[in-house]
Design an enzyme around this catalytic site. Structure first.
Site, short mmCIF file in Angstrom:
data_model
loop_
_atom_site.label_atom_id
_atom_site.label_comp_id
_atom_site.label_asym_id
_atom_site.label_seq_id
_atom_site.Cartn_x
_atom_site.Cartn_y
_atom_site.Cartn_z
N ASP A 1 128.92 -71.34 -23.90
CA ASP A 1 129.38 -72.38 -22.92
C ASP A 1 130.26 -73.17 -22.99
O ASP A 1 130.81 -73.84 -22.06
CB ASP A 1 127.97 -73.18 -22.90
CG ASP A 1 126.69 -72.56 -22.35
OD1 ASP A 1 126.66 -71.45 -21.53
OD2 ASP A 1 125.65 -72.94 -22.87
N THR B 1 128.44 -70.76 -29.01
CA THR B 1 127.87 -70.74 -27.70
C THR B 1 128.78 -70.34 -26.64
O THR B 1 130.07 -70.70 -26.69
CB THR B 1 127.27 -72.01 -27.70
OG1 THR B 1 127.10 -72.12 -26.00
CG2 THR B 1 128.25 -73.07 -27.84
N ARG C 1 114.75 -70.13 -30.52
CA ARG C 1 114.66 -71.65 -30.35
C ARG C 1 113.27 -71.94 -31.14
O ARG C 1 112.17 -71.03 -31.23
CB ARG C 1 114.47 -71.78 -29.01
CG ARG C 1 115.76 -71.18 -28.13
CD ARG C 1 115.71 -71.57 -26.77
NE ARG C 1 116.80 -70.93 -26.18
CZ ARG C 1 118.09 -71.29 -26.16
NH1 ARG C 1 118.70 -72.26 -26.77
NH2 ARG C 1 119.07 -70.66 -25.50
N ASP D 1 130.79 -75.79 -24.60
CA ASP D 1 130.01 -77.12 -24.30
C ASP D 1 129.98 -78.17 -25.26
O ASP D 1 129.36 -79.21 -25.25
CB ASP D 1 128.85 -77.18 -23.40
CG ASP D 1 127.75 -76.42 -24.28
OD1 ASP D 1 127.87 -76.25 -25.38
OD2 ASP D 1 126.88 -76.56 -23.59
N GLY E 1 121.09 -69.55 -28.35
CA GLY E 1 121.41 -68.63 -27.53
C GLY E 1 122.50 -67.95 -28.49
O GLY E 1 123.23 -68.48 -28.97
N ASP F 1 124.43 -77.17 -29.30
CA ASP F 1 123.87 -78.47 -29.42
C ASP F 1 122.52 -78.70 -30.04
O ASP F 1 122.60 -79.36 -30.88
CB ASP F 1 123.94 -79.04 -27.97
CG ASP F 1 123.38 -80.41 -27.90
OD1 ASP F 1 124.10 -81.37 -28.02
OD2 ASP F 1 122.22 -80.59 -27.53
N ARG G 1 125.34 -73.25 -18.61
CA ARG G 1 124.09 -74.43 -18.78
C ARG G 1 124.75 -75.75 -18.06
O ARG G 1 124.83 -75.45 -16.81
CB ARG G 1 123.96 -75.04 -20.18
CG ARG G 1 122.94 -75.53 -20.52
CD ARG G 1 122.43 -75.68 -22.15
NE ARG G 1 123.44 -76.76 -22.75
CZ ARG G 1 123.10 -77.45 -23.71
NH1 ARG G 1 121.87 -77.29 -24.19
NH2 ARG G 1 124.02 -78.29 -24.31
#
Length: 319
Positions: free
Chosen positions: A127, A125, A72, A129, A11, A103, A171
């Site tokens: 996120d 990202t 992706r 994360d 992303g 990730d 996510r």
């Protein structure tokens, strides 16, 4: 090392362009040629490369998205795909690779490292994360986009005396919901790391109604529930009508904030330094406002943590 590659994968996130710019200009400063790989690991397998000069990254620091495009790639998850990509790197004379992404992108970098090719991960990202870093590139910009939306939705919630549910990205991480909810004064924040019982949420809403509160904002992370399903549950259990706003991909676009531009510049430059030092299989990050680097193995072992003290604070302030 005379030639390195750079790609963006997964992303997109605001600040990726700033990171690409830092990689290119840091490398050229040290007389190292840079090859941009278009469309992530898909472009790596197909050999879609382009030489990047100083001018190639001019006037991109303020732009969202990624000039190298992103995609992706299921094929790269296979050993055959990884060997294809490795051969393309060797054919192009590339000796090291900077991978900007999250990730899944890191897993691709780890696979190449295990095949003997040095890769450095840069956390890009929204996120937030990724392990071993307090902040990822794009998180701050996405956060400000969400806060702006909350502020505007609150105006309507106040005018119509309604409860609004705002579903945000992230996510399986609740960072966007937690930080934006606290900054936006949300009455309820629902995150995967502390999934509040729906009955407790309804009880708080009812308690607010009893003291004369006419409107509420609920921020829910996509990793917990959809806003629409949450609204149905609240209607069923508390007989409270809600309106739902799913912010979606608006969170991934836009000009990066100053914080994300500086973060991307620092991390991109450090990634090049590590390659020039002969290091691979590592990822850069920020800890206590200092640039750090850790092995990819360490990042995958250590799950990203969230500060639940912020959630407690939000509950205390939204009584």
């Amino acid at each position: 090392m005379k030639k390195i590659g750079v790609l963006t994968s997964g992303g997109d996130a605001p600040g990726m362009n700033a990171a690409i710019r830092a990689v290119v200009r840091k490398a050229i400063y040290h007389n190292v040629e840079v090859c941009g790989i278009v469309a992530g690991y898909t472009g790596l397998i197909s050999g879609h490369f382009r030489k990047l000069e100083l001018g190639s990254v001019g006037d991109i620091i303020h732009r969202g998205g990624t000039m190298l495009l992103s995609a992706r790639c299921e094929e790269f998850k296979t050993k055959e795909g990884q060997h294809k990509g490795l051969q393309q790197l060797k054919n192009a004379g590339i000796e090291g690779l900077v991978v900007i992404g999250g990730d899944g992108s890191y897993r691709g970098a780890k696979a190449l490292t295990e095949l003997g090719f040095p890769c450095i991960g840069v956390p890009g990202t929204i996120d937030n994360d990724i392990g071993c870093t307090q902040f990822t590139i794009g998180f701050d910009t996405a956060l400000n986009t969400v806060i702006d939306a909350i502020d505007k939705i609150r105006d309507t919630a106040n005018s119509h005396e309604r409860t609004f549910i705002i579903e945000v990205m992230g996510r399986n991480a609740g960072d966007i919901a937690l930080w934006s909810g606290l900054a936006g004064g949300a009455e309820t924040i629902i995150i995967p790391e502390d999934n509040d019982d729906i009955r407790h949420i309804c009880a708080r809403l009812k308690k607010g109604e009893e003291r004369g509160k006419k409107h509420s904002i609920i921020v829910v992370a996509e990793g917990v529930s959809s806003g629409i399903e949450l609204g149905k549950e609240i209607k069923q259990l508390a007989n409270i009508d809600t309106r739902v706003s799913v912010l979606g991909h608006i969170q991934r676009g836009g000009s990066p904030t100053a914080f994300d531009r500086v973060l991307a510049s620092r991390l991109g430059a450090r990634a090049v330094e590590l390659l020039l030092q002969g290091k691979g299989g590592r990822a850069v990050g920020m800890q206590n406002n200092q640039v750090s680097d850790h092995s990819l193995d360490e990042i995958f072992k250590g799950n990203h943590s969230i500060d639940l003290n912020l959630l407690t604070l939000s509950k205390e302030l939204s009584i």
